[in-house]
Design a protein around this motif. Structure first.
Motif, short mmCIF file in Angstrom:
data_model
loop_
_atom_site.label_atom_id
_atom_site.label_comp_id
_atom_site.label_asym_id
_atom_site.label_seq_id
_atom_site.Cartn_x
_atom_site.Cartn_y
_atom_site.Cartn_z
N ASN A 451 -5.45 -1.06 -9.57
CA ASN A 451 -5.90 -0.51 -10.85
C ASN A 451 -4.79 0.06 -11.73
O ASN A 451 -5.06 0.80 -12.67
CB ASN A 451 -6.95 0.59 -10.61
CG ASN A 451 -6.36 1.78 -9.88
OD1 ASN A 451 -5.37 1.65 -9.17
ND2 ASN A 451 -6.96 2.96 -10.05
N VAL A 452 -3.53 -0.23 -11.45
CA VAL A 452 -2.44 0.18 -12.33
C VAL A 452 -1.49 -1.00 -12.49
O VAL A 452 -1.46 -1.92 -11.66
CB VAL A 452 -1.64 1.38 -11.76
CG1 VAL A 452 -2.48 2.64 -11.76
CG2 VAL A 452 -1.10 1.08 -10.36
N ASN A 457 4.88 1.87 -14.42
CA ASN A 457 6.25 1.41 -14.18
C ASN A 457 6.39 0.67 -12.84
O ASN A 457 7.37 0.84 -12.10
CB ASN A 457 7.24 2.59 -14.21
CG ASN A 457 7.31 3.24 -15.57
OD1 ASN A 457 7.35 2.53 -16.59
ND2 ASN A 457 7.32 4.56 -15.60
N ILE A 458 5.40 -0.15 -12.52
CA ILE A 458 5.43 -0.90 -11.27
C ILE A 458 6.11 -2.25 -11.49
O ILE A 458 5.76 -2.98 -12.42
CB ILE A 458 4.00 -1.13 -10.72
CG1 ILE A 458 3.41 0.21 -10.27
CG2 ILE A 458 4.01 -2.12 -9.56
CD1 ILE A 458 1.97 0.11 -9.81
N SER A 459 7.07 -2.56 -10.64
CA SER A 459 7.74 -3.86 -10.69
C SER A 459 7.37 -4.65 -9.44
O SER A 459 6.90 -4.06 -8.45
CB SER A 459 9.26 -3.67 -10.74
OG SER A 459 9.73 -3.13 -9.52
N PRO A 460 7.55 -5.95 -9.41
CA PRO A 460 7.26 -6.73 -8.20
C PRO A 460 7.99 -6.21 -6.97
O PRO A 460 7.43 -6.15 -5.87
CB PRO A 460 7.73 -8.14 -8.58
CG PRO A 460 7.58 -8.20 -10.07
CD PRO A 460 7.93 -6.83 -10.54
N SER A 461 9.26 -5.80 -7.14
CA SER A 461 10.02 -5.30 -5.99
C SER A 461 9.41 -3.98 -5.46
O SER A 461 9.39 -3.75 -4.25
CB SER A 461 11.48 -5.09 -6.36
OG SER A 461 11.60 -4.16 -7.42
N PHE A 484 0.04 -6.75 -15.12
CA PHE A 484 -0.40 -6.62 -16.51
C PHE A 484 -0.23 -5.16 -16.94
O PHE A 484 0.29 -4.34 -16.19
CB PHE A 484 -1.85 -7.07 -16.64
CG PHE A 484 -2.05 -8.52 -16.26
CD1 PHE A 484 -1.90 -9.53 -17.21
CD2 PHE A 484 -2.37 -8.89 -14.95
CE1 PHE A 484 -2.07 -10.87 -16.87
CE2 PHE A 484 -2.55 -10.22 -14.61
CZ PHE A 484 -2.39 -11.21 -15.56
N ASP A 485 -0.65 -4.85 -18.17
CA ASP A 485 -0.43 -3.50 -18.69
C ASP A 485 -1.13 -2.44 -17.84
O ASP A 485 -0.54 -1.41 -17.51
CB ASP A 485 -0.93 -3.40 -20.14
CG ASP A 485 0.03 -4.07 -21.10
OD1 ASP A 485 1.20 -4.30 -20.70
OD2 ASP A 485 -0.39 -4.39 -22.23
N VAL A 490 -2.21 -9.18 -6.62
CA VAL A 490 -1.21 -9.56 -5.63
C VAL A 490 -1.89 -10.36 -4.52
O VAL A 490 -3.01 -10.02 -4.10
CB VAL A 490 -0.48 -8.33 -5.04
CG1 VAL A 490 -1.45 -7.36 -4.39
CG2 VAL A 490 0.58 -8.75 -4.03
N GLU A 491 -1.26 -11.43 -4.09
CA GLU A 491 -1.79 -12.23 -3.01
C GLU A 491 -1.04 -11.94 -1.71
O GLU A 491 0.18 -11.77 -1.71
CB GLU A 491 -1.70 -13.73 -3.33
CG GLU A 491 -2.62 -14.15 -4.46
CD GLU A 491 -2.66 -15.66 -4.66
OE1 GLU A 491 -1.98 -16.37 -3.88
OE2 GLU A 491 -3.36 -16.12 -5.58
N VAL A 492 -1.80 -11.86 -0.60
CA VAL A 492 -1.24 -11.55 0.71
C VAL A 492 -1.80 -12.55 1.72
O VAL A 492 -2.96 -12.97 1.59
CB VAL A 492 -1.62 -10.10 1.14
CG1 VAL A 492 -1.07 -9.78 2.52
CG2 VAL A 492 -1.13 -9.10 0.12
#
Length: 525
Positions: A451-452, A457-461, A484-485, A490-492
């Motif tokens: 939900n964020v 400020n979330i990056s893939p890393s 997204f904003d 994310v796929e696991v």
């Protein structure tokens, strides 16, 4: 130090050591015994299972005279440890006219008073009961030459500091004081600084503290299937006698009830039990009437049973010191032991912290599948049948089955007998699985909604690192990430998805409170 003979002990004490089967001193014994015999005060870092009782017991018995006044006092945190230490003293003093007496709450004080009046050289007791005897005038400490504070950290944790100080004030100023503790919090340091004179410090290093004969493994388990995982692990192991640790009294009661319902020989131990109930449970455990003892950390203090084969951390302890204490209950008396830890996704970081701070490397294992458990149980039953055939004396049973074998296939008769004997133990069961349904991911993957997004400020890393650390899954199990904003997908990999779900469903990433849920399938155009 190659041998106890190098200590130049009296023949009577050396003979007792030989009778006990000790060949060479443990590290704590090799370091402490010479210092104590020289009259020096010692601070020893060691927990139950390292041989510390003999480290102070041998020199105390060696130096004790036959004068029937109390010459040595050993303070312990629990009744069980007092009884255990007293038993060790009796073995060491087997050939010498030196009497030891355990005194503790829960036993008739009249019996203890009578024994003290007859005269003893060594008293081993819990602080509360020792202080009670001092106030009654039934225990005189004016002739005490040596005082031992055994498991000092445990005694202070249990609130005995004032009792200990009151007792020490009743002993001569020129006494020799020995202090043993697995950990050294500030309270223990203050106590030693106040009541000890230039003590020698003896430390058993981490490798020795974690009991070299104890193998350490962990299983990563899901919270919702933790009980099922425990049962599969126990069923796949040869647990002759095991202790299972829970964090709370309620947890002990619930786990005991659940295991009893599944047919395990089990009982529980925690602080709400009366002394009579506690004694009954421990008697059943020592005589192997039960195979599994479920206990809290506090209730397990002082337990000393040499043939415990397994220690299982059903709930991980909150600190590394407690972990060391727990696993020290197995791998005793030169026997091999196994310490098993169950780590849920939310406990995985704690597990890694315990590994770092104890210097222990735990082997990762997969929870046995139902097929693995079934094969293990089948092997056990096959071996039982072979042993029964080889043991003979089957004539009576042949007579019972005589007519049945004439009417039915002997193999079918044997299978039916096995079915009855195993009481459903060998019945086929279905695997329980985490089913997330269709989440819109590609085959073999599960897609999650968070939900964020960029607003936190979330990056893939950041996401890969968090998932890997929190859920304990490799980074390569993580697939496509769409940020997204205000939300993220994310796929696991399907196999790791349950661990990711439990670890991150209500957690934080970069300080932001997040919620993770299975995604809804993408709308088809």
């Amino acid at each position: 130090m190659a041998s106890f003979k190098d200590f130049n002990l009296s023949r009577k004490v050396q003979d007792a050591i030989n009778d006990m089967g000790f060949e060479e001193p443990s590290p704590i014994q090799a370091s402490c015994i010479p210092l104590v015999l020289e009259g020096k005060e010692v601070i020893g870092q060691a927990q139950t299972g390292t041989g510390k009782t003999a480290a102070f017991g041998v020199p105390i018995v060696e130096r004790a005279g036959t004068d029937r006044r109390v010459q040595a006092l050993v303070l312990t945190p629990t009744r069980e440890l007092a009884i255990q230490v007293a038993g060790e003293f009796r073995k060491i003093a087997k050939h010498k006219r030196v009497r030891s007496l355990p005194i503790y709450g829960g036993q008739s004080i009249v019996h203890q008073i009578r024994a003290l009046q007859q005269g003893v050289q060594i008293v081993i007791g819990t602080p509360g009961r020792v202080l009670d005897h001092i106030r009654r005038g039934t225990l005189k400490l004016n002739s005490v030459q040596m005082v031992v504070l055994d498991e000092a950290d445990e005694m202070l944790d249990m609130g005995f500091i004032e009792d200990i100080e009151s007792i020490l004030k009743e002993t001569p100023d020129d006494r020799q004081t020995l202090l043993f503790s697995a950990t050294f919090p500030s309270e223990v340091r203050r106590l030693s600084a106040r009541y000890m004179k230039k003590p020698e410090h003896v430390t058993v290093n981490r490798g020795e503290m974690t009991v070299p004969l104890t193998d350490q493994v962990y299983y990563k388990v899901l919270e919702r299937s933790k009980l099922e995982s425990l049962c599969r692990i126990v069923d796949s192991e040869e647990v002759s006698l095991g202790i299972i640790f829970c964090r709370t009294k309620r947890g002990v009661d619930e786990l005991v009830e659940a295991l009893l319902a599944r047919g395990y020989l089990v009982d529980g131990l925690h602080g709400d039990l009366s002394q009579a109930q506690r004694d009954r449970v421990m008697k059943r455990f020592r005589t192997s009437d039960i195979e599994l003892l479920v206990a809290t950390d506090v209730a397990a203090r002082g337990i000393d049973v040499d043939n415990v084969t397994h220690v299982i951390n059903y709930d991980l302890p909150q600190d590394p010191e407690s972990y060391v204490h727990r696993i020290g209950r197995t791998g005793r008396a030169g026997k091999k032991g196994l310490a098993i830890s169950l780590a849920t996704p939310r406990e995985f970081k704690l597990l890694k912290q315990i590994e770092r701070e104890t210097g222990a490397k735990m082997e990762a294992r997969e929870v046995p599948s139902l097929a693995d458990v079934a094969e293990r149980q089948a092997e056990v039953w096959r071996n039982r049948i072979i042993e029964a055939i080889q043991g003979g004396s089957l004539g009576h049973f042949r007579a019972i089955l005589g007519n049945v074998i004439d009417e039915y296939d002997p193999v079918d008769v044997a299978c039916a007998a096995l079915k009855i004997a195993s009481a459903g133990e060998l019945e086929k069961r279905e695997e329980e699985d985490y089913n997330f349904g269709d989440t819109g991911a590609k085959p073999g993957m599960v897609r999650f909604f968070i939900n964020v997004g960029r607003n936190a400020n979330i990056s893939p890393s950041d996401l890969v690192r968090t998932i890997s650390e929190e859920a304990g899954v490799p980074g390569q199990t993580i697939g496509k990430i769409d940020i997204f904003d205000r939300f993220t997908f994310v796929e696991v990999e399907q196999e790791s998805a349950p661990f990711v779900y439990e670890a991150l469903r209500k957690s934080r990433i970069n300080g932001s409170r997040v919620n993770l849920e299975p995604a809804k399938p993408r709308a088809r155009r």
